[in-house]
Design a protein around this motif. Structure first.
Motif, PDB file in Angstrom:
ATOM      1  N   UNK A 111      17.462 -17.935 -25.930  1.00  0.00           N
ATOM      2  CA  UNK A 111      18.655 -18.965 -26.133  1.00  0.00           C
ATOM      3  C   UNK A 111      19.987 -18.217 -25.876  1.00  0.00           C
ATOM      4  N   UNK A 112      20.108 -17.280 -26.458  1.00  0.00           N
ATOM      5  CA  UNK A 112      21.476 -16.577 -26.461  1.00  0.00           C
ATOM      6  C   UNK A 112      21.754 -15.981 -24.880  1.00  0.00           C
ATOM      7  N   UNK A 113      20.934 -15.440 -24.247  1.00  0.00           N
ATOM      8  CA  UNK A 113      21.071 -15.319 -22.885  1.00  0.00           C
ATOM      9  C   UNK A 113      21.376 -16.654 -22.087  1.00  0.00           C
ATOM     10  N   UNK A 114      20.839 -17.731 -22.487  1.00  0.00           N
ATOM     11  CA  UNK A 114      21.296 -18.821 -21.683  1.00  0.00           C
ATOM     12  C   UNK A 114      22.592 -19.452 -21.897  1.00  0.00           C
ATOM     13  N   UNK A 115      23.298 -19.482 -22.972  1.00  0.00           N
ATOM     14  CA  UNK A 115      24.489 -19.943 -23.328  1.00  0.00           C
ATOM     15  C   UNK A 115      25.556 -18.828 -23.296  1.00  0.00           C
ATOM     16  N   UNK A 116      25.253 -17.431 -23.101  1.00  0.00           N
ATOM     17  CA  UNK A 116      26.107 -16.513 -23.048  1.00  0.00           C
ATOM     18  C   UNK A 116      26.189 -16.269 -21.632  1.00  0.00           C
ATOM     19  N   UNK A 117      26.575 -17.088 -20.657  1.00  0.00           N
ATOM     20  CA  UNK A 117      26.858 -16.880 -19.252  1.00  0.00           C
ATOM     21  C   UNK A 117      28.222 -16.812 -18.933  1.00  0.00           C
ATOM     22  N   UNK A 118      28.557 -16.232 -17.951  1.00  0.00           N
ATOM     23  CA  UNK A 118      29.997 -16.072 -17.598  1.00  0.00           C
ATOM     24  C   UNK A 118      30.819 -17.231 -17.576  1.00  0.00           C
ATOM     25  N   UNK A 119      32.062 -17.381 -18.192  1.00  0.00           N
ATOM     26  CA  UNK A 119      32.859 -18.290 -18.158  1.00  0.00           C
ATOM     27  C   UNK A 119      32.309 -19.631 -19.166  1.00  0.00           C
ATOM     28  N   UNK A 120      31.575 -19.475 -19.964  1.00  0.00           N
ATOM     29  CA  UNK A 120      30.715 -20.384 -20.920  1.00  0.00           C
ATOM     30  C   UNK A 120      31.685 -20.142 -22.421  1.00  0.00           C
ATOM     31  N   UNK A 121      31.547 -21.347 -22.644  1.00  0.00           N
ATOM     32  CA  UNK A 121      32.178 -21.262 -23.971  1.00  0.00           C
ATOM     33  C   UNK A 121      31.316 -20.987 -25.301  1.00  0.00           C
ATOM     34  N   UNK A 122      31.705 -20.283 -26.079  1.00  0.00           N
ATOM     35  CA  UNK A 122      30.853 -20.085 -27.262  1.00  0.00           C
ATOM     36  C   UNK A 122      31.566 -20.139 -28.433  1.00  0.00           C
ATOM     37  N   UNK A 123      31.160 -19.590 -29.567  1.00  0.00           N
ATOM     38  CA  UNK A 123      31.674 -19.353 -31.176  1.00  0.00           C
ATOM     39  C   UNK A 123      31.576 -18.054 -31.549  1.00  0.00           C
ATOM     40  N   UNK A 124      32.484 -17.207 -31.825  1.00  0.00           N
ATOM     41  CA  UNK A 124      32.299 -15.822 -32.338  1.00  0.00           C
ATOM     42  C   UNK A 124      33.062 -15.988 -33.608  1.00  0.00           C
ATOM     43  N   UNK A 125      32.220 -14.967 -34.500  1.00  0.00           N
ATOM     44  CA  UNK A 125      33.146 -14.665 -36.006  1.00  0.00           C
ATOM     45  C   UNK A 125      33.952 -13.638 -35.507  1.00  0.00           C
ATOM     46  N   UNK A 126      35.194 -13.674 -35.897  1.00  0.00           N
ATOM     47  CA  UNK A 126      36.130 -12.887 -35.505  1.00  0.00           C
ATOM     48  C   UNK A 126      36.008 -11.835 -36.739  1.00  0.00           C
ATOM     49  N   UNK A 127      36.744 -10.472 -36.585  1.00  0.00           N
ATOM     50  CA  UNK A 127      36.867  -9.546 -37.577  1.00  0.00           C
ATOM     51  C   UNK A 127      37.366 -10.068 -38.813  1.00  0.00           C
ATOM     52  N   UNK A 128      37.968 -11.278 -38.866  1.00  0.00           N
ATOM     53  CA  UNK A 128      38.714 -11.811 -40.035  1.00  0.00           C
ATOM     54  C   UNK A 128      37.609 -12.915 -40.830  1.00  0.00           C
ATOM     55  N   UNK A 129      36.555 -12.581 -40.349  1.00  0.00           N
ATOM     56  CA  UNK A 129      35.280 -13.438 -41.068  1.00  0.00           C
ATOM     57  C   UNK A 129      35.628 -14.771 -40.635  1.00  0.00           C
ATOM     58  N   UNK A 130      36.219 -15.243 -39.779  1.00  0.00           N
ATOM     59  CA  UNK A 130      36.334 -16.893 -39.484  1.00  0.00           C
ATOM     60  C   UNK A 130      35.609 -17.032 -38.144  1.00  0.00           C
ATOM     61  N   UNK A 131      34.937 -18.213 -37.924  1.00  0.00           N
ATOM     62  CA  UNK A 131      34.386 -18.828 -36.665  1.00  0.00           C
ATOM     63  C   UNK A 131      35.519 -19.150 -35.726  1.00  0.00           C
ATOM     64  N   UNK A 132      35.709 -18.576 -34.492  1.00  0.00           N
ATOM     65  CA  UNK A 132      36.623 -18.964 -33.529  1.00  0.00           C
ATOM     66  C   UNK A 132      36.142 -19.326 -32.210  1.00  0.00           C
TER      67      UNK A 132
END
Length: 758
Positions: free
Chosen positions: A107-128
């Motif tokens: 599933x990660x391979x499917x939505x982690x395509x180039x120019x795709x929008x995702x949500x990442x937990x930043x080093x500040x421990x907040x989702x961005x």
């Protein structure tokens, strides 16, 4: 026969089973299968065993045969019970979400395509929010939206810090909805704002006595959502200690979850005292926590000891001079929440209930515009509404005003803008924004920037000289288009503490508030009762009778829904609710039809108005109105006869033929016009509450408009001068019948522009 005797024995055995105690039968059924041979465990072996037992007892008495078959039946039941239990266990195991690393990586391979929008937990421990800028095998380079490229990170596709896009927006919407709190006065109807009473059925605010008593006793209803202090009192009472000041929750299962509901920094104390030393940490709006202990102090505050051991917080405090609730309990379980919301929903008055569920109410409870309207209560006259608005806005000197105007029926809105210009004269601290509602009724090719300029120009003519084009927000409360731009006004700096939502009657004020607060409106066929937490919306002008307040916690401001200004001279005051449903546009893209008019022709707009082309060269008349408005072109000398004969049938509104005589006499308005060409309309003839007719042509002409006495028919600069052209629809000479693309039709889609025709 043998088969009849077999079923007779089985029935008798079943009767023995029914007579056995339940516990004994279950124990016997559980013991017997363990003693059966392995080849007798399946259903076929049990059936053969049952048949052989019957054959062995065929010549015995029925009673003894049934008792002999009884253990076999118990064994068979136990085998089926075991197989059913195994099946249920397997189904439950299938329902349990099992995290498969391979599937997750896929599933990660499917939505982690180039120019795709995702949500990442930043080093500040907040989702961005982030964007995949590079993909190389299982490695991706993510760019945080709104940050420089120096903060880009290289991550793996199976990193738990990555999740699909959309969760942040869902959480943001949920928090935004919870930040709006309705602040209705006690004992008042949450739909219209009037005081509830149960003595006079034909007066405002009537509610059945049993409903009123139920609402008065709702504080004792255990199913109603409790405030923090009420829940503390209830918990202490359940423990049997009325005078007890604290309560300890020993296990995690019995701990209650709470949430910060105020836009403050709630500092954590070391002791249950507001003056105690702070630990250096704070809870902010939206944070949740579990309470391990509740302590009620002498200052009437309830202190909660956090289960994680950080310290104590309290339930209420004084914020900007006002007592504010800081925390509230959080309930789990969707079904329980819906049940509690339904039980806690405030009862509305009988008038609002009828508008909510049936879109109807008694005529005596309808507001009167004056000038020929039906008799009504003194509180529902246009003078009473104007006096209420004046008293509410006159003492205000520093606030924002959302002036909601109906661009499709702008006549009453002009009177509203003139009223505001007079009322706000000499108040530089007041800021006015114009919300141009119902743009979805315009054709798709309409120029929205030109509509904004036209509305700003009309506001300046009405006296609001400081109005700019950037202060006009075209929206559609029906579809939600443009509402986001209005909501961003609350995110600006120095936001006003109060926002008054004013407008002419039925302009869409309550619908705008429902959109801004993300609530489902109370209207016919919209949603279930327990989910309809918004304001009441109907086609009846003057639904809201008193100010209704909605507090926005995130911006610490109030949205005040004011009653609509009743403007005399509208056709809506002379029609029934059934007729209003017909003339009020409801669908996207209202009716737009162009007719070729010669001298001596008349255009009937239902049986409630008409436009006569008295003299001049041929012109084109483009009608803008409801999709249910039936139009007929005829000769002037036949117009009155046809209107009387076809009223309520071929010509609607009115929906009832008997209503035609009640609308008499009609008043004539004569206009001398000069056409500017075939590419641009020269003027609009406006019928308030019904629509307008754009006139296009060359040369001079004389036009007469006829409407019931009291209806203020006017002319104005054309709202859509370039859109009022031939629509590719040919009139067939019979009300409601047109010719589109070579075929005859009477559908509601005929008023829309044909593709390729401009």
């Amino acid at each position: 026969s043998r088969s009849q005797r077999f079923y007779k024995v089985l029935n008798m055995a079943a009767a023995f089973v029914n007579d056995m105690p339940l516990a004994a039968g279950l124990q016997a059924a559980a013991r017997l299968p363990r003693h059966l041979p392995p080849n007798r465990q399946d259903s076929s072996s049990s059936s053969r065993l049952c048949s052989s037992a019957f054959l062995r007892q065929a010549n015995a008495e029925d009673n003894e045969a049934a008792r002999a078959v009884l253990p076999v039946l118990l064994a068979l039941a136990a085998g089926r019970a075991r197989r059913s239990a195994v099946g249920r266990t397997r189904r439950r195991a299938m329902d349990v979400p099992i995290t498969d690393a391979t599937k997750k990586e896929k599933q990660a391979r499917q939505y982690c395509k180039k120019n795709a929008k995702i949500e990442v937990m930043a080093p500040s421990k907040q989702w961005r929010e982030a964007k995949v800028v590079k993909r190389s095998g299982d490695a991706v380079t993510v760019h945080y939206v709104g940050y420089d490229a120096q903060f880009d990170e290289d991550l793996s596709v199976d990193d738990p810090r990555i999740r699909p896009f959309g969760t942040l927006n869902s959480e943001k919407v949920a928090n935004l909805k919870e930040s709006f709190i309705f602040q209705g006065a006690a004992g008042c109807c949450p739909g219209c704002g009037v005081k509830l009473q149960c003595s006079d059925k034909m007066a405002l605010g009537y509610i059945p006595p049993e409903k009123l008593l139920k609402e008065d006793d709702s504080a004792n209803d255990a199913s109603k959502p409790l405030k923090a202090e009420d829940e503390v009192a209830l918990l202490l009472k359940e423990e049997g200690a009325e005078e007890q000041n604290n309560m300890v929750f020993a296990t995690r299962a019995c701990q209650v979850t709470y949430k910060v509901i105020a836009n403050v920094f709630l500092d954590i104390r070391k002791e249950p005292d507001i003056n105690a030393e702070r630990v250096g940490e704070s809870l902010v709006y939206g944070d949740t926590f579990q309470a391990a202990e509740i302590y009620r102090s002498a200052d009437t505050r309830s202190y909660f000891r956090l289960a994680d051991g950080r310290g104590w917080v309290f339930d209420w405090g004084v914020v900007k001079g006002a007592t504010t609730q800081l925390i509230a309990p959080v309930e789990d379980g969707l079904a329980k929440i819906k049940k509690m919301k339904k039980a806690a929903r405030q009862d509305v008055c009988q008038r609002c209930w009828g508008l909510w569920h049936y879109n109807d109410c008694d005529d005596i409870l309808r507001p009167s515009f004056g000038g020929g309207g039906q008799p009504c209560l003194s509180e529902l006259t246009s003078e009473a509404f104007e006096d209420l608005l004046t008293k509410a806005l006159e003492p205000v000197h520093d606030a924002a005003i959302f002036a909601v105007v109906d661009v499709f029926d702008f006549g009453p809105s002009t009177t509203l803008l003139e009223f505001l210009a007079k009322l706000l004269k000499g108040k530089p601290g007041m800021r006015v924004y114009i919300i141009a509602n119902k743009i979805d009724l315009f054709p798709s090719e309409t120029s929205i920037p030109r509509i904004r300029g036209w509305v700003a120009q009309e506001a300046q003519r009405a006296g609001l000289q400081r109005m700019r084009i950037t202060d006009v927000f075209p929206v559609s409360c029906h579809t939600g288009v443009g509402v986001k731009a209005v909501s961003k006004l609350f995110e600006t700096q120095n936001v006003r503490s109060e926002h008054y939502v004013v407008g002419a009657a039925n302009a869409g004020k309550s619908s705008l508030l429902n959109r801004l607060t993300l609530r489902k409106r109370k209207a016919v066929g919209q949603t279930a009762d327990e989910d309809a937490s918004g304001f009441v919306v109907s086609v009846l002008p003057g639904t809201t009778l008193k100010p209704l307040v909605m507090k926005y916690q995130a911006a610490n401001t109030k949205l005040i829904d004011m009653p609509g200004l009743l403007v005399p001279g509208s056709l809506a005051e002379r029609l029934t609710l059934e007729d209003l449903k017909a003339i009020t546009p409801q669908k996207k893209g209202a009716l737009r039809l162009t007719f070729h008019m010669d001298e001596g022709r008349s255009l009937l707009l239902g049986a409630v108005a008409r436009v006569d082309f008295v003299s001049g060269r041929p012109f084109q008349f483009t009608v803008f109105g409801s999709e249910k408005l039936k139009i007929h072109r005829t000769r002037i000398d036949k117009a009155e006869e046809i209107a009387r004969e076809w009223a309520g049938t071929q010509l609607t509104p009115p929906m009832d033929a008997r209503r035609y005589d009640q609308l008499l006499p009609w008043e004539t308005h004569r206009f001398q016009l000069t056409g500017t060409g075939w590419d641009e309309a020269c003027i609009d003839v406006v019928f308030p509450g019904l629509g307008w007719v754009s006139i296009t042509g060359c040369g001079d002409c004389v036009v007469e408009a006829h409407a019931p006495e009291g209806v203020n028919v006017t002319t104005r600069e054309p709202l859509m001068p370039f859109e009022a052209k031939w629509t590719g629809v040919k009139y067939r000479g019979y009300p409601g019948w047109y010719r589109v693309n070579g075929r005859s039709t009477r559908g509601y889609e005929v008023g829309k522009v044909r593709k390729g025709v401009k």
